[in-house]
Design a protein around this motif. Structure first.
Motif, PDB file in Angstrom:
ATOM      1  N   GLU A  87       0.842  -1.202   0.000  1.00 57.34           N
ATOM      2  CA  GLU A  87       0.000   0.000   0.000  1.00 57.34           C
ATOM      3  C   GLU A  87       0.876   1.250   0.000  1.00 57.34           C
ATOM      4  N   GLY A  88       0.506   2.232  -0.831  1.00 57.16           N
ATOM      5  CA  GLY A  88       1.188   3.515  -0.828  1.00 57.16           C
ATOM      6  C   GLY A  88       2.388   3.609  -1.753  1.00 57.16           C
ATOM      7  N   GLY A  89       2.855   2.506  -2.292  1.00 53.19           N
ATOM      8  CA  GLY A  89       4.008   2.535  -3.195  1.00 53.19           C
ATOM      9  C   GLY A  89       3.577   2.622  -4.635  1.00 53.19           C
ATOM     10  N   LYS A  90       4.517   2.419  -5.525  1.00 50.44           N
ATOM     11  CA  LYS A  90       4.208   2.386  -6.953  1.00 50.44           C
ATOM     12  C   LYS A  90       3.480   1.073  -7.258  1.00 50.44           C
ATOM     13  N   PRO A  91       2.611   1.067  -8.287  1.00 50.33           N
ATOM     14  CA  PRO A  91       1.944  -0.181  -8.663  1.00 50.33           C
ATOM     15  C   PRO A  91       2.963  -1.229  -9.097  1.00 50.33           C
ATOM     16  N   GLY A  92       2.584  -2.474  -8.990  1.00 52.57           N
ATOM     17  CA  GLY A  92       3.460  -3.558  -9.427  1.00 52.57           C
ATOM     18  C   GLY A  92       3.108  -4.841  -8.720  1.00 52.57           C
ATOM     19  N   GLY A  93       3.889  -5.851  -8.993  1.00 45.23           N
ATOM     20  CA  GLY A  93       3.670  -7.139  -8.354  1.00 45.23           C
ATOM     21  C   GLY A  93       4.108  -8.263  -9.260  1.00 45.23           C
ATOM     22  N   THR A  94       3.844  -9.476  -8.807  1.00 46.33           N
ATOM     23  CA  THR A  94       4.221 -10.670  -9.547  1.00 46.33           C
ATOM     24  C   THR A  94       3.041 -11.624  -9.575  1.00 46.33           C
ATOM     25  N   VAL A  95       2.783 -12.206 -10.742  1.00 50.67           N
ATOM     26  CA  VAL A  95       1.762 -13.232 -10.885  1.00 50.67           C
ATOM     27  C   VAL A  95       2.360 -14.386 -11.672  1.00 50.67           C
ATOM     28  N   GLY A  96       1.882 -15.574 -11.404  1.00 54.12           N
ATOM     29  CA  GLY A  96       2.392 -16.721 -12.133  1.00 54.12           C
ATOM     30  C   GLY A  96       1.823 -18.005 -11.580  1.00 54.12           C
ATOM     31  N   ARG A  97       2.496 -19.099 -11.927  1.00 52.77           N
ATOM     32  CA  ARG A  97       2.054 -20.408 -11.450  1.00 52.77           C
ATOM     33  C   ARG A  97       3.206 -21.394 -11.554  1.00 52.77           C
ATOM     34  N   GLN A  98       3.093 -22.436 -10.758  1.00 54.92           N
ATOM     35  CA  GLN A  98       4.032 -23.558 -10.827  1.00 54.92           C
ATOM     36  C   GLN A  98       3.220 -24.826 -10.944  1.00 54.92           C
ATOM     37  N   VAL A  99       3.502 -25.590 -11.997  1.00 58.03           N
ATOM     38  CA  VAL A  99       2.787 -26.835 -12.251  1.00 58.03           C
ATOM     39  C   VAL A  99       3.778 -27.984 -12.115  1.00 58.03           C
ATOM     40  N   THR A 100       3.433 -28.973 -11.294  1.00 55.25           N
ATOM     41  CA  THR A 100       4.270 -30.150 -11.106  1.00 55.25           C
ATOM     42  C   THR A 100       3.495 -31.366 -11.589  1.00 55.25           C
ATOM     43  N   ILE A 101       4.120 -32.122 -12.475  1.00 52.92           N
ATOM     44  CA  ILE A 101       3.499 -33.333 -13.017  1.00 52.92           C
ATOM     45  C   ILE A 101       4.444 -34.507 -12.787  1.00 52.92           C
ATOM     46  N   VAL A 102       3.905 -35.599 -12.277  1.00 54.72           N
ATOM     47  CA  VAL A 102       4.665 -36.845 -12.142  1.00 54.72           C
ATOM     48  C   VAL A 102       4.064 -37.822 -13.145  1.00 54.72           C
ATOM     49  N   ALA A 103       4.916 -38.357 -14.045  1.00 54.37           N
ATOM     50  CA  ALA A 103       4.462 -39.293 -15.075  1.00 54.37           C
ATOM     51  C   ALA A 103       5.277 -40.574 -14.998  1.00 54.37           C
ATOM     52  N   ASP A 104       4.654 -41.680 -15.412  1.00 55.00           N
ATOM     53  CA  ASP A 104       5.307 -42.988 -15.405  1.00 55.00           C
ATOM     54  C   ASP A 104       5.996 -43.249 -16.738  1.00 55.00           C
ATOM     55  N   VAL A 105       7.198 -43.822 -16.698  1.00 58.13           N
ATOM     56  CA  VAL A 105       7.873 -44.275 -17.904  1.00 58.13           C
ATOM     57  C   VAL A 105       7.277 -45.636 -18.249  1.00 58.13           C
ATOM     58  N   VAL A 106       6.535 -45.707 -19.371  1.00 57.20           N
ATOM     59  CA  VAL A 106       5.861 -46.956 -19.732  1.00 57.20           C
ATOM     60  C   VAL A 106       6.557 -47.675 -20.885  1.00 57.20           C
ATOM     61  N   ALA A 107       7.476 -46.991 -21.575  1.00 58.00           N
ATOM     62  CA  ALA A 107       8.223 -47.641 -22.656  1.00 58.00           C
ATOM     63  C   ALA A 107       9.504 -46.866 -22.917  1.00 58.00           C
ATOM     64  N   VAL A 108      10.531 -47.610 -23.309  1.00 56.85           N
ATOM     65  CA  VAL A 108      11.818 -47.025 -23.685  1.00 56.85           C
ATOM     66  C   VAL A 108      12.206 -47.665 -25.015  1.00 56.85           C
ATOM     67  N   ASN A 109      12.412 -46.848 -26.052  1.00 57.51           N
ATOM     68  CA  ASN A 109      12.748 -47.351 -27.375  1.00 57.51           C
ATOM     69  C   ASN A 109      14.179 -46.961 -27.729  1.00 57.51           C
ATOM     70  N   PRO A 110      15.143 -47.897 -27.613  1.00 54.38           N
ATOM     71  CA  PRO A 110      16.544 -47.578 -27.875  1.00 54.38           C
ATOM     72  C   PRO A 110      16.818 -47.219 -29.340  1.00 54.38           C
ATOM     73  N   ASN A 111      16.045 -47.762 -30.275  1.00 56.93           N
ATOM     74  CA  ASN A 111      16.276 -47.469 -31.696  1.00 56.93           C
ATOM     75  C   ASN A 111      16.014 -46.005 -32.031  1.00 56.93           C
ATOM     76  N   SER A 112      14.947 -45.454 -31.504  1.00 57.61           N
ATOM     77  CA  SER A 112      14.610 -44.054 -31.784  1.00 57.61           C
ATOM     78  C   SER A 112      15.016 -43.115 -30.649  1.00 57.61           C
TER      79      SER A 112
END
Length: 195
Positions: A120-145
């Protein structure tokens, strides 16, 4: 969350689309089982005109094209804004991928908002954003590609190409990958420079 979305839209409207096309700086770091990429873009504009009745501000960025921005009631200290003030917007993004072995966690998604308003009382400003965390399973590994198939929390799959042979050699079916995506937009206002 509604206030955050409004502030992001207002701030993005003030920044020319070309400014978002290429980050001004990009940093990539790697470690065994982990990779991070970070990008930062900075845009400055000078306040040309202020209409207190409509809470609209005309900004002139470095490219010279004047942009009108509507500033919502959520933005504090609107009355502190003056013609000639310099508005700086810094947009940061980062993505970190981490390999997790033998964790046994459930695939999941979590989102956390980031919001900080000017005092309050200062110059306008601030920070907005988000943090998204996703955990995924490794279901296949293809050494050729050299691709890894990840299955997310909603059952969707995505194939990722892993360019680094050392990183690829470390990934096995049954592992998990944690992706943390962060984006933040910080707006600050500095008084006009007195001549």
């Amino acid at each position: 969350m509604k206030n955050m979305k409004f502030l992001v839209i207002a701030a993005l409207a003030a920044i020319p689309p070309a400014a978002w096309a290429q980050p001004q700086s990009v940093e990539v770091t790697k470690a065994p089982g982990q990779a991070t990429i970070k990008g930062t873009t900075r845009v400055t504009a000078t306040v040309q005109n202020i209409d207190p009745a409509t809470r609209s501000v005309l900004l002139k960025p470095q490219n010279g094209k004047i942009v009108e921005v509507q500033v919502g009631e959520e933005a504090r200290n609107f009355d502190q804004l003056k013609v000639g003030d310099v508005v700086t917007a810094v947009y940061r993004q980062s993505l970190t991928l981490s390999l997790q072995k033998n964790v046994g966690a459930t695939a999941s998604t979590e989102e956390q908002p980031i919001m900080e308003r000017a005092p309050e009382g200062g110059k306008p400003g601030g920070t907005v954003g988000r943090q998204v965390t996703i955990v995924a399973d490794v279901v296949a590994v293809n050494p050729n590609s050299r691709t890894v198939t990840l299955k997310g929390p909603k059952g969707n799959t995505v194939d990722l190409k892993v360019e680094d042979p050392a990183q690829f050699a470390n990934i096995k079916k049954g592992d998990q990958v944690q992706a943390v995506y962060t984006e933040a937009l910080a707006i600050s206002v500095e008084p006009a420079v007195k001549k």
